[in-house]
Design a protein around this motif. Structure first.
Motif, mmCIF file in Angstrom:
data_model
loop_
_atom_site.group_PDB
_atom_site.id
_atom_site.type_symbol
_atom_site.label_atom_id
_atom_site.label_comp_id
_atom_site.label_asym_id
_atom_site.label_seq_id
_atom_site.Cartn_x
_atom_site.Cartn_y
_atom_site.Cartn_z
ATOM 1 N N ALA A 162 0.828 -1.197 0.000
ATOM 2 C CA ALA A 162 0.000 0.000 0.000
ATOM 3 C C ALA A 162 0.866 1.252 0.000
ATOM 4 O O ALA A 162 0.570 2.232 -0.701
ATOM 5 N N ALA A 163 1.950 1.219 0.765
ATOM 6 C CA ALA A 163 2.861 2.365 0.794
ATOM 7 C C ALA A 163 3.515 2.566 -0.567
ATOM 8 O O ALA A 163 3.649 3.703 -1.040
ATOM 9 N N GLU A 164 3.923 1.473 -1.205
ATOM 10 C CA GLU A 164 4.561 1.579 -2.519
ATOM 11 C C GLU A 164 3.615 2.173 -3.561
ATOM 12 O O GLU A 164 4.028 2.961 -4.416
ATOM 13 N N LEU A 165 2.350 1.790 -3.486
ATOM 14 C CA LEU A 165 1.369 2.256 -4.467
ATOM 15 C C LEU A 165 0.787 3.623 -4.124
ATOM 16 O O LEU A 165 0.066 4.205 -4.933
ATOM 17 N N GLY A 166 1.078 4.127 -2.924
ATOM 18 C CA GLY A 166 0.478 5.387 -2.502
ATOM 19 C C GLY A 166 -1.000 5.261 -2.210
ATOM 20 O O GLY A 166 -1.756 6.230 -2.360
ATOM 21 N N MET A 167 -1.422 4.075 -1.786
ATOM 22 C CA MET A 167 -2.834 3.819 -1.485
ATOM 23 C C MET A 167 -3.096 4.085 -0.003
ATOM 24 O O MET A 167 -2.461 3.492 0.877
ATOM 25 N N THR A 168 -4.027 4.970 0.276
ATOM 26 C CA THR A 168 -4.390 5.308 1.652
ATOM 27 C C THR A 168 -5.194 4.169 2.278
ATOM 28 O O THR A 168 -6.013 3.538 1.618
#
Length: 324
Positions: A162-168
């Motif tokens: 999630a951090a890699e994809l920028g997903m909140t």
């Protein structure tokens, strides 16, 4: 901009696994005219107005109350982190596709958060990646990953992706009805709504912060629903005990943690801003829950100018990558 980060929807075209699998634990959504009824375990758990699935009705409401953007997330009883992983993945995929379709109907007014089967880390990552591919801005999860706490090493890879994809990640309590599954001491709607949901959120927040997830993944973006529950209120005591055995200040562990404004009281909102800072508090209303939406909207009135723009929309735009 006024961006409401905490609103719920129910995509109408959901698979009826309760019937096809003979398992009443699966949520079932039925339309009765302008009312939608969500059933689970053979009982109705939520009745929602047409705006819960109709983009047109939702936009009408947004125009009426002066909201520029709503962030759509699944109604919490839709979460299926107890289910067989393959069926859970299929159910989440259908919900995510439905939310993405709603966003595509009005992309300048709506953004979306999906859901994942967090009981299975590999499938959760696949669902997360699919949601990202659909243009969703993140996902909503419950306060546990199946039976695991959120700092469990077996689901750490999900948060890393999630951090890699920028997903909140929006963390939302899943307690239903008038009882709390992990205690018999909290029962009845007032206590379940007031203590059960907020304590459940605080336990999840503690796992993420004290369990090292937010420190290990500084690019991970976490938003805690309902003002972070009781976690922010307990921070002075937690920080005092934390400092006895840790050199890194607890506040440093929380730099990537946000909370919404669904706290029902202006003094509570002021407390969140004072403790976390005006850059990490985000307007949310719990729409279409009527009482929450009305009371939360009123909380913004009279905020100092230096805080109002950030809380009402600027923080959300930055967190979710939304363009003015």
């Amino acid at each position: 901009m006024r961006i409401d980060v905490h609103t719920h929807v129910v995509p109408p075209d959901l698979p009826d696994f309760a019937t096809s699998l003979g398992d009443p634990r699966w949520p079932v959504f039925r339309l009765e005219g302008s009312t939608g009824r969500l059933w689970k375990d053979g009982a109705e758990v939520r009745a929602v107005p047409e705006a819960a699935w109709s983009v047109d009705r939702r936009l009408d409401h947004m125009d009426k109350v002066g909201v520029d953007v709503q962030v759509l997330s699944p109604l919490p009883p839709l979460t299926v982190d107890w289910a067989d992983e393959s069926y859970g993945f299929a159910f989440c995929a259908q919900v995510n596709y439905g939310i993405a379709e709603m966003v595509q109907r009005a992309p300048s007014r709506l953004a979306g958060l999906g859901m994942v089967p967090l009981q299975d880390c590999e499938r959760a990552i696949c669902a997360l990646e699919d949601a990202h591919g659909l243009g969703l801005k993140g996902v909503q999860i419950g306060t546990q990953g199946g039976t695991r706490e959120l700092d469990d090493p077996q689901i750490r890879d999900f948060f890393a992706r999630a951090a890699e994809l920028g997903m909140t990640i929006l963390v939302h309590p899943l307690i239903l009805g008038a009882s709390v599954p992990w205690t018999t001491r909290i029962s009845g709607l007032p206590l379940t709504f007031g203590l059960g949901m907020t304590t459940d959120t605080a336990i999840a927040a503690a796992a993420l912060v004290l369990g090292g997830v937010t420190a290990e993944l500084p690019d991970l973006r976490i938003c805690l629903a309902h003002g972070g529950g009781t976690f922010v209120w307990a921070l002075p005591r937690i920080a005092h005990a934390w400092a006895m055995t840790n050199d890194v200040p607890l506040a440093q562990q929380m730099r990537n943690v946000y909370v919404d404004t669904v706290v029902y009281d202006r003094a509570n909102l002021d407390h969140l801003i004072r403790v976390l800072g005006p850059d990490r508090v985000i307007w949310g209303t719990d729409y279409p829950l009527p009482a929450a939406a009305e009371q939360t909207g009123e909380l913004l009135a009279g905020l100092p100018d230096e805080h109002a723009a950030a809380v009402s929309g600027g923080n959300a735009a930055r967190l979710l990558g939304l363009s003015p």
